[in-house]
Design a protein around this motif. Sequence first.
Motif, PDB file in Angstrom:
ATOM      1  N   GLU A 160       6.309   6.341  -4.657  1.00 41.50           N
ATOM      2  CA  GLU A 160       6.654   5.958  -6.034  1.00 41.50           C
ATOM      3  C   GLU A 160       6.401   7.157  -6.964  1.00 41.50           C
ATOM      4  O   GLU A 160       5.279   7.679  -7.031  1.00 41.50           O
ATOM      5  CB  GLU A 160       5.803   4.744  -6.444  1.00 41.50           C
ATOM      6  N   ASN A 185       8.336   3.405 -18.522  1.00 44.97           N
ATOM      7  CA  ASN A 185       9.349   3.353 -17.459  1.00 44.97           C
ATOM      8  C   ASN A 185      10.752   3.292 -18.060  1.00 44.97           C
ATOM      9  O   ASN A 185      10.934   3.606 -19.241  1.00 44.97           O
ATOM     10  CB  ASN A 185       9.059   2.194 -16.503  1.00 44.97           C
ATOM     11  N   CYS A 236      -1.017   1.706 -14.846  1.00 42.00           N
ATOM     12  CA  CYS A 236      -0.196   2.000 -13.679  1.00 42.00           C
ATOM     13  C   CYS A 236      -1.093   2.656 -12.635  1.00 42.00           C
ATOM     14  O   CYS A 236      -1.600   3.763 -12.864  1.00 42.00           O
ATOM     15  CB  CYS A 236       0.956   2.921 -14.068  1.00 42.00           C
ATOM     16  N   HIS A 241      -0.396   3.574  -9.328  1.00 36.89           N
ATOM     17  CA  HIS A 241       0.142   4.732  -8.618  1.00 36.89           C
ATOM     18  C   HIS A 241       0.236   5.916  -9.575  1.00 36.89           C
ATOM     19  O   HIS A 241       0.029   7.072  -9.191  1.00 36.89           O
ATOM     20  CB  HIS A 241       1.526   4.409  -8.001  1.00 36.89           C
ATOM     21  N   HIS A 261       6.139  -8.352 -13.661  1.00 37.10           N
ATOM     22  CA  HIS A 261       6.212  -7.876 -12.282  1.00 37.10           C
ATOM     23  C   HIS A 261       6.146  -9.111 -11.363  1.00 37.10           C
ATOM     24  O   HIS A 261       5.390 -10.041 -11.643  1.00 37.10           O
ATOM     25  CB  HIS A 261       5.022  -6.989 -11.916  1.00 37.10           C
ATOM     26  N   CYS A 267       9.486  -4.281 -10.457  1.00 34.15           N
ATOM     27  CA  CYS A 267       8.941  -3.733 -11.704  1.00 34.15           C
ATOM     28  C   CYS A 267       9.779  -4.215 -12.898  1.00 34.15           C
ATOM     29  O   CYS A 267      10.880  -4.753 -12.709  1.00 34.15           O
ATOM     30  CB  CYS A 267       8.935  -2.205 -11.622  1.00 34.15           C
ATOM     31  N   ASP A 293       8.919  -1.164  -6.570  1.00 35.66           N
ATOM     32  CA  ASP A 293       7.865  -0.164  -6.386  1.00 35.66           C
ATOM     33  C   ASP A 293       7.883   0.322  -4.938  1.00 35.66           C
ATOM     34  O   ASP A 293       7.797  -0.482  -4.009  1.00 35.66           O
ATOM     35  CB  ASP A 293       6.511  -0.794  -6.734  1.00 35.66           C
ATOM     36  N   CYS A 295       1.845  -0.678  -5.255  1.00 37.54           N
ATOM     37  CA  CYS A 295       1.601  -1.011  -6.669  1.00 37.54           C
ATOM     38  C   CYS A 295       0.091  -1.197  -6.919  1.00 37.54           C
ATOM     39  O   CYS A 295      -0.495  -2.190  -6.468  1.00 37.54           O
ATOM     40  CB  CYS A 295       2.369  -2.263  -7.083  1.00 37.54           C
ATOM     41  N   SER A 301       3.164  -1.278   1.588  1.00 40.45           N
ATOM     42  CA  SER A 301       4.323  -1.458   0.693  1.00 40.45           C
ATOM     43  C   SER A 301       5.591  -1.686   1.514  1.00 40.45           C
ATOM     44  O   SER A 301       5.591  -1.578   2.741  1.00 40.45           O
ATOM     45  CB  SER A 301       4.513  -0.212  -0.167  1.00 40.45           C
TER      46      SER A 301
END
Length: 309
Positions: A14, A80, A88, A90, A203, A223, A229, A233, A260
């Motif tokens: 990501e 975003n 966030c 990540h 989300h 997202c 994602d 996440c 993920s």
Amino acid sequence: MHRIHVIDSHTGGEPTRVVIAGGPDLGAGPLEERAKVFRSRFDTFRSCVVNEPRGSDVLVGALLCEPHDPANTVGVIFFNNVGTIGMCGHGTIGLAVTLAHLGKMGVGEHRIETVVGVVAVTLHDAHRVTVRNVPSYRQHANVSVEVEGLGRVTGDIAWGGNWFFLVKEHNEDLRIANVERLTDVTWRIRQAANRAFPEPVDHVELFGPPLDSANHSRNFVLCPGKAYDRSPCGTGTSAKLACLFADGKLEPGEVWRQESITGSVFEGSVEPAGASGAVIPNITGTAYLIAEATLLVDADDPLKGGIRS
Ligand code: PYC
């Protein structure tokens, strides 16, 4: 020609684009106040940095800010393809690795201001980072929504720095080949959740068995701007850990490996955060730098503000 200096990284697939220089002047004050200024006056800057033609729907931007409290290392506003996001996970891992590359963060613990509170990061080495997230909690357990084309879908609503609807029971196959269908299904669940509940759920997470038996679970995370994602996440894993803890399925300190949809993994654990049932999640992942660039914004370019979704 306006110039914006950025460093791109990816955390478990990501991407994060940290704005190092050339960002707007948001004034001083708490980060929530500066985020309001960013939203009301600089939305074109947001779109310019993350949307096409310079970015894509999946890119998360991180505007580096002076901290309000000098005891903290930096402040950050995440954004975003459609707006700002509170926290966030990540992106915080990507930010720490970026700051380490710039010589602004050493191995050890640091505090970072986000729009929803201060988080701590531990930089273990050039790539590996643990984020001690904001308090996370389950707001509603086992609530059902009627979803167009799917029928009744049951899940939990939880806060992990963003609002999530988490679904364990469904008929979907969580594989990368199915992302179009998974996106469509989770988008419809999101619309139904937003009709039914006051929490601004933006989300949606589907959970299923991991493909790698070393992990505990696999997820697909939708997202806010309809991108999925590529990582597990960080805030979504925090919300999941809060639900597991509330169900008595995760002990303090026990490690949960969340896989993920791309196969990348975050390791998470919790510390109880008092009598409320909230937890402090610790999320560990790795990030790698992928680009260092100067974005050029030509005043004559009719698409200088990017293509808005
Ligand atoms: O890692 O928390 C996260 C996140 C939120 C949106 C995309 N990634």
